[in-house]
Structures are given as C-alpha cells and as structure tokens.
Design an enzyme around this catalytic site. Structure first.
Site, PDB file in Angstrom:
ATOM      1  N   ASP A  92      -4.641 -11.004  -0.240  1.00  0.00           N
ATOM      2  CA  ASP A  92      -3.270 -11.522  -0.199  1.00  0.00           C
ATOM      3  C   ASP A  92      -2.505 -11.251  -1.499  1.00  0.00           C
ATOM      4  O   ASP A  92      -3.010 -11.514  -2.593  1.00  0.00           O
ATOM      5  CB  ASP A  92      -3.301 -13.031   0.074  1.00  0.00           C
ATOM      6  CG  ASP A  92      -1.917 -13.568   0.428  1.00  0.00           C
ATOM      7  OD1 ASP A  92      -1.123 -12.822   1.048  1.00  0.00           O
ATOM      8  OD2 ASP A  92      -1.623 -14.727   0.069  1.00  0.00           O
ATOM      9  N   HIS A  93      -1.294 -10.707  -1.354  1.00  0.00           N
ATOM     10  CA  HIS A  93      -0.409 -10.380  -2.469  1.00  0.00           C
ATOM     11  C   HIS A  93      -1.007  -9.356  -3.427  1.00  0.00           C
ATOM     12  O   HIS A  93      -0.756  -9.388  -4.628  1.00  0.00           O
ATOM     13  CB  HIS A  93       0.044 -11.652  -3.219  1.00  0.00           C
ATOM     14  CG  HIS A  93       1.089 -12.417  -2.466  1.00  0.00           C
ATOM     15  ND1 HIS A  93       0.797 -13.160  -1.342  1.00  0.00           N
ATOM     16  CD2 HIS A  93       2.410 -12.543  -2.661  1.00  0.00           C
ATOM     17  CE1 HIS A  93       1.896 -13.703  -0.888  1.00  0.00           C
ATOM     18  NE2 HIS A  93       2.896 -13.349  -1.657  1.00  0.00           N
TER      19      HIS A  93
ATOM     20  N   HIS B 272       4.950  -0.042  -0.616  1.00  0.00           N
ATOM     21  CA  HIS B 272       5.755  -0.910   0.254  1.00  0.00           C
ATOM     22  C   HIS B 272       4.814  -1.946   0.840  1.00  0.00           C
ATOM     23  O   HIS B 272       3.587  -1.777   0.799  1.00  0.00           O
ATOM     24  CB  HIS B 272       6.418  -0.090   1.384  1.00  0.00           C
ATOM     25  CG  HIS B 272       5.416   0.525   2.280  1.00  0.00           C
ATOM     26  ND1 HIS B 272       4.772   1.695   1.966  1.00  0.00           N
ATOM     27  CD2 HIS B 272       4.878   0.125   3.449  1.00  0.00           C
ATOM     28  CE1 HIS B 272       3.910   1.985   2.913  1.00  0.00           C
ATOM     29  NE2 HIS B 272       3.943   1.036   3.829  1.00  0.00           N
TER      30      HIS B 272
ATOM     31  N   GLU C 242      -0.661  -4.476  11.656  1.00  0.00           N
ATOM     32  CA  GLU C 242       0.090  -4.021  10.477  1.00  0.00           C
ATOM     33  C   GLU C 242       1.584  -4.307  10.656  1.00  0.00           C
ATOM     34  O   GLU C 242       2.303  -4.581   9.699  1.00  0.00           O
ATOM     35  CB  GLU C 242      -0.136  -2.537  10.220  1.00  0.00           C
ATOM     36  CG  GLU C 242       0.404  -2.076   8.878  1.00  0.00           C
ATOM     37  CD  GLU C 242      -0.003  -0.658   8.564  1.00  0.00           C
ATOM     38  OE1 GLU C 242      -0.896  -0.469   7.724  1.00  0.00           O
ATOM     39  OE2 GLU C 242       0.558   0.269   9.181  1.00  0.00           O
TER      40      GLU C 242
ATOM     41  N   HIS D 271       3.411  -4.922   3.790  1.00  0.00           N
ATOM     42  CA  HIS D 271       3.278  -5.304   5.193  1.00  0.00           C
ATOM     43  C   HIS D 271       2.872  -6.777   5.278  1.00  0.00           C
ATOM     44  O   HIS D 271       2.187  -7.282   4.381  1.00  0.00           O
ATOM     45  CB  HIS D 271       2.209  -4.476   5.906  1.00  0.00           C
ATOM     46  CG  HIS D 271       2.591  -3.050   6.129  1.00  0.00           C
ATOM     47  ND1 HIS D 271       3.481  -2.668   7.114  1.00  0.00           N
ATOM     48  CD2 HIS D 271       2.220  -1.916   5.494  1.00  0.00           C
ATOM     49  CE1 HIS D 271       3.618  -1.353   7.083  1.00  0.00           C
ATOM     50  NE2 HIS D 271       2.871  -0.862   6.107  1.00  0.00           N
TER      51      HIS D 271
ATOM     52  N   CYS E  46       5.370   5.512   4.784  1.00  0.00           N
ATOM     53  CA  CYS E  46       4.150   4.919   4.223  1.00  0.00           C
ATOM     54  C   CYS E  46       3.620   5.711   3.034  1.00  0.00           C
ATOM     55  O   CYS E  46       2.714   5.258   2.342  1.00  0.00           O
ATOM     56  CB  CYS E  46       3.070   4.751   5.292  1.00  0.00           C
ATOM     57  SG  CYS E  46       3.221   3.189   6.196  1.00  0.00           S
TER      58      CYS E  46
ATOM     59  N   HIS F 242       0.842  -1.193   0.000  1.00  0.00           N
ATOM     60  CA  HIS F 242       0.000   0.000   0.000  1.00  0.00           C
ATOM     61  C   HIS F 242       0.880   1.248   0.000  1.00  0.00           C
ATOM     62  O   HIS F 242       2.099   1.171   0.139  1.00  0.00           O
ATOM     63  CB  HIS F 242      -0.964   0.024   1.200  1.00  0.00           C
ATOM     64  CG  HIS F 242      -0.342   0.368   2.523  1.00  0.00           C
ATOM     65  ND1 HIS F 242      -1.081   0.706   3.636  1.00  0.00           N
ATOM     66  CD2 HIS F 242       0.953   0.424   2.937  1.00  0.00           C
ATOM     67  CE1 HIS F 242      -0.292   0.959   4.651  1.00  0.00           C
ATOM     68  NE2 HIS F 242       0.941   0.798   4.266  1.00  0.00           N
TER      69      HIS F 242
HETATM   70 NI    NI Z   1       2.641   1.107   5.504  1.00  0.00          NI
END
Ligand code: NI
Length: 136
Positions: free
Chosen positions: A80-81, A40, A125, A42, A34, A15
């Site tokens: 996911d992914h 990037h 997160e 998580h 972020c 995100h």
């Molecule tokens: Ni982040």
C-alpha cells in the site's frame, strides 16, 4: 463438501511497465500510458479466496479474522502506497503487471495458509480489468 470463502482488500500503488531491452517507442506502443516514465497509480482491489472443507467444530473453512490479519501483514503493509518498481525487490527486474503482482501475492500468502486449502487470488487493476491466479 468444499466451500470457498473470500476476503476483499484494497491497496493503492504506483508503477510503470517497461522493458529496458526495447526502445521508448516500442514501450509506448506496447504499454501505452502504463509506460509513463514518471509512474502512475492504480487503486488495486484484491480478493483472496480460500477453498476447503468446513471444519466440524467451528463451521469455518478458515477463520476470517486470521485471513484478514495475514492479508494485512503480508500484502497491504507491503504494497500500500508504494512505488512497486522502486520499492519492492520482487519488481526490480520483473514488470509489475497485474499478472505478475497476482503471482507475487499468491506466493506470499501460500506459505501462510493451511496447505489443505486451495488459494486463489483475484486482482483488479481497474474496475474492468482483473486477473486470477490459483498457482497452476
Ligand atoms: Ni498501469
């Protein structure tokens, strides 16, 4: 006698946090790393908790096989992914913060789980940062 049962799940997603009404400088100030425009990832840990009465015939609050299937189908297969900003319609205009992701997950699961059961979502997160939403 209400009992809470919980299931853990996991997904990886990318995100960025960004407010397009703001300058890049203000975005960096508020969102830090972020707001990296190249995104990037998580490793999200999800805990889905369901609270209710123990069913006298089964001894279950909810069949965990059923809960696992609902989480996999409604959440893991969807998140996911994925790049949350780019690939999930919900986040096309909504910042994919842990808070907003938890609300979206709660909304997706609420309609699939018996209304007599109270639903709570806990979303990590990072190992140290997590949010909780119960529909309040
Ligand atoms: Ni982040």
């Amino acid at each position: 006698m209400n009992v809470t049962v919980s299931r853990k799940a996991h997904f990886n997603a990318a995100h960025k946090l960004y407010n397009s009404d703001w300058t890049d400088a203000r975005n960096t100030l508020v969102f830090g790393k972020c707001s990296n425009p190249n995104y990037h990832g998580h490793n999200y840990e999800l805990i889905v908790s369901v609270k209710g009465l123990i069913h006298p015939e089964t001894g279950f609050v909810m069949d965990m096989k059923e809960l696992k299937l609902i989480i996999n189908t409604e959440i893991i297969d969807v998140f996911d992914h994925k790049n949350l900003n780019e690939e999930l319609l919900e986040f096309s205009t909504l910042n994919p913060t842990a808070e907003n992701i938890a609300v979206i997950i709660w909304n997706k699961l609420r309609s699939k789980i018996d209304n007599n059961l109270k639903l709570t979502i806990t979303l990590y997160e990072t190992p140290r940062n997590f949010v909780t939403y119960s529909g309040d």
